[in-house]
Design a protein around this motif. Sequence first.
Motif, short mmCIF file in Angstrom:
data_model
loop_
_atom_site.label_atom_id
_atom_site.label_comp_id
_atom_site.label_asym_id
_atom_site.label_seq_id
_atom_site.Cartn_x
_atom_site.Cartn_y
_atom_site.Cartn_z
N LYS A 542 0.82 -1.21 0.00
CA LYS A 542 0.00 0.00 0.00
C LYS A 542 0.86 1.26 0.00
O LYS A 542 0.63 2.20 -0.77
CB LYS A 542 -0.93 -0.01 1.22
CG LYS A 542 -2.07 -1.00 1.10
CD LYS A 542 -3.04 -0.85 2.27
CE LYS A 542 -4.20 -1.80 2.12
NZ LYS A 542 -5.16 -1.70 3.26
N LYS A 717 -6.94 -13.11 4.98
CA LYS A 717 -7.69 -11.91 5.40
C LYS A 717 -8.83 -12.29 6.33
O LYS A 717 -9.13 -11.57 7.29
CB LYS A 717 -8.23 -11.17 4.17
CG LYS A 717 -7.14 -10.46 3.37
CD LYS A 717 -7.73 -9.59 2.27
CE LYS A 717 -6.62 -8.97 1.40
NZ LYS A 717 -5.71 -8.13 2.21
N LEU A 722 -1.48 -11.14 8.03
CA LEU A 722 -0.79 -10.47 6.94
C LEU A 722 -0.22 -11.50 5.98
O LEU A 722 0.12 -12.62 6.37
CB LEU A 722 0.35 -9.59 7.49
CG LEU A 722 -0.06 -8.38 8.34
CD1 LEU A 722 1.18 -7.68 8.88
CD2 LEU A 722 -0.91 -7.42 7.54
N ASP A 743 -0.20 -8.20 1.13
CA ASP A 743 0.20 -7.03 1.91
C ASP A 743 1.65 -6.62 1.68
O ASP A 743 1.96 -5.43 1.57
CB ASP A 743 0.00 -7.32 3.41
CG ASP A 743 -1.44 -7.65 3.72
OD1 ASP A 743 -2.30 -6.78 3.48
OD2 ASP A 743 -1.71 -8.77 4.19
#
Length: 768
Positions: A542, A717, A722, A743
């Motif tokens: 991210k 999830k 993670l 992730d």
Amino acid sequence: MYDLSEVKHFYRSFLGRLFIIIVALLFVFATSLIVMHFQNHMAKVDEKIKAHSEFIMSSAVTQLEQHLVVFSMAEQMLSTLPKNFSANDLANIQHVTFNNFPDYLTVQFYHLNTQHELTPILNSSQSKRNVTTINELGIKQQLRTNQLFISVPYFVADDGTLRMPISYLTQIDSSEHPILMTVEVDLNSQHNPWRYDLLEPNMEILITQKTAVRHQYWSIYHTSPKSLHGKKPKPYSRQMPTAFVDYVNKSVKRITGRTVDLYQQDDGITIYTNRTKGIPNVRVGISYNSAFNIFVAVRLPLKAIYTEVSQFAAWVSACCMIAIIISFLITRHLYRLDLRYKNKLHQQANFDKLTQLANRYFFDNTLVHEQVHNQNHYTLMCVDLDNFKYINDRFGRHIGDKTLQIVAKRLSDCCNSIALPVRTGGDEFFVVLQSNVRDTSSALARNILDAIQQPMTFENLQLSITASIGIYHADQHVEPQTAEIYAEIAMFEAKKLRNRYCFFDKGLAEQLHSRVDIETELKHAIVREEFYLTYQPQIANKEGTVKGVEVLIRWQSKKLGMVPPDSFIPIAEETGLIASIGEFVIKQALYDYVQHLKHTEISLSINVSAYQLMYTPLFDILKRHVEHYQISPKCIILEVTESIFIEDKTAVQGLFEELLAYGFLISLDDFGTGYSSLSQIRDYPIHELKIDRSFITHIHEKEQDAALLHQIAAIAKCLNILTVAEGVEIAAQHSIVQSLGIDIEQGYLYAKPLNIDALKSYLSNQMH
């Protein structure tokens, strides 16, 4: 559509087993949900039964006490009568007392003699029957003066009333015999003491009383008498069924410690399930009042309970079936073929003293014969049993001998007439095959492995064992002793994975020598300071920033040169040297972190082996070093492989919980290549899932790999874990991994493993 062969292949594949696990989890979930619903529903039913029982008992006692008051008033007036009183005197008493209560259908006065015979001294005009004994009156209890008696009701067809006599026995000075006063109430009217209009649908009220005879009870009121007595006429004319009373006795005794005969008022309401044969099963709550000798039972048929629960179960089952169908449709195109073909055992042969196989002397002569007559064109197999010592130590030598006998028979059946099986000693066997064709020896080796691993039964004990096979093809002149050594070298290579076979080549001999060299040098590597650490960055998808680094050990041997980790780590684990190497990695990594990386607040992922977890004080070592360097344990992620799941589950869970409680985090490394399952991931406190590079390598070329990775990410999830993708090397892999919601990424696309100085420069460039 699938044929039978495709179905077999599917269920033997990883995804097939995953599908089975999903089905099992759904089954467990659905079963738990239904059981919980059933328990909750039963609790609510019990609460309703208890509430209704309390109200009915309270209301009935209140009304019966009112009757008792009337009888007491009449008793007082009787006591004032002269010795030669008349019927008019009794009629006057009736008028003053009983006639003020219009709920009485009849009022009768009797003299009671010692034979329990009744002589009427005043009869109401509304009386529908003439009684001459206590039994005809329906009193089943032992008679005592100054006590209220409730009789068994009777039905009057003329007016449709169900009449219940209520009696009171008194002894007055003016009468030679006790006087029994009896009134009748209509149980079909509002004057029924047990009338209750707020009863739940399908619920029944059953009122019973003890008699003078042990284990004998009579029903004095029942809202649904057919459920207890069937379609027999006059249900109140017979005592309660014996089977029913026996079952109630057992149930009440199990709950209160007393049978119904000894039931006490302070026992409260006892709730149980009645399953008397021949009578509809019901959920029952019973209570007792000793003053009036009545049991109040509120009953609900189990059929009504089960109907509601079955409707809920049908809804849950339909939802689970839909989920199973969806799971199957998702997984059916992603499985890999994993089918092995097994062959039946062949004919039996006879061998030496224990196993009836050829002995060592015959074996040596056979090898010489093969050299002379077949011009060195033969195959030698070395067959060694896996973990045979455990069977000897655990079950005794006699079981070990029987195991060898069965293995020998199976080996000879496989060889039949094409090869010669030999036992050279212990659990080691050799097979001499008169051919050096690779396909022939491969087929024979597979047959032997499949045969040996079949379960063995000794009396009440069932065992299974596997074997490892080394194969040497003789195609030139080699001494028999040398051929035997070559087959053994190949066998040791197969034994690394067990239940396998392996062919000898010169590389194996070199590997054996190399292993000896590595093991020898490994013992001195720490003292010589030949180990050093590198760090490979891990990138958060991210943010696109460095989230942490994985600590990787490297060995630059002065004698052997650069030795890859996959060459020395397995040897270190087998020899126990991994304990000291692992502590070196922890100490050096934490030192580098506090000296160069503490200001960055990135995490350190340190690999620890199953040996370190189970056989070294790992927690104490970690705690000592983080406290020494004043590093937060939350910055340390311990990477464990799936092999830990074959260890003692209780011990592993305890250690994981201890590490987690202190602040360390757990990462499951190389996920998908070992022993893990969904239940294990769920049961252990896993913080991070590192997906093995084998799932990433071809993800941009194979849709199946992408779909599989998507499922892994989705499962992670759901469990709030993670995910880390290892081995991301090209942009196409990164794009797919990022789109699937992974992730963290790690691989050569971002950076190779770096020494500490290069890592500092890398981090500095990332920040700018």
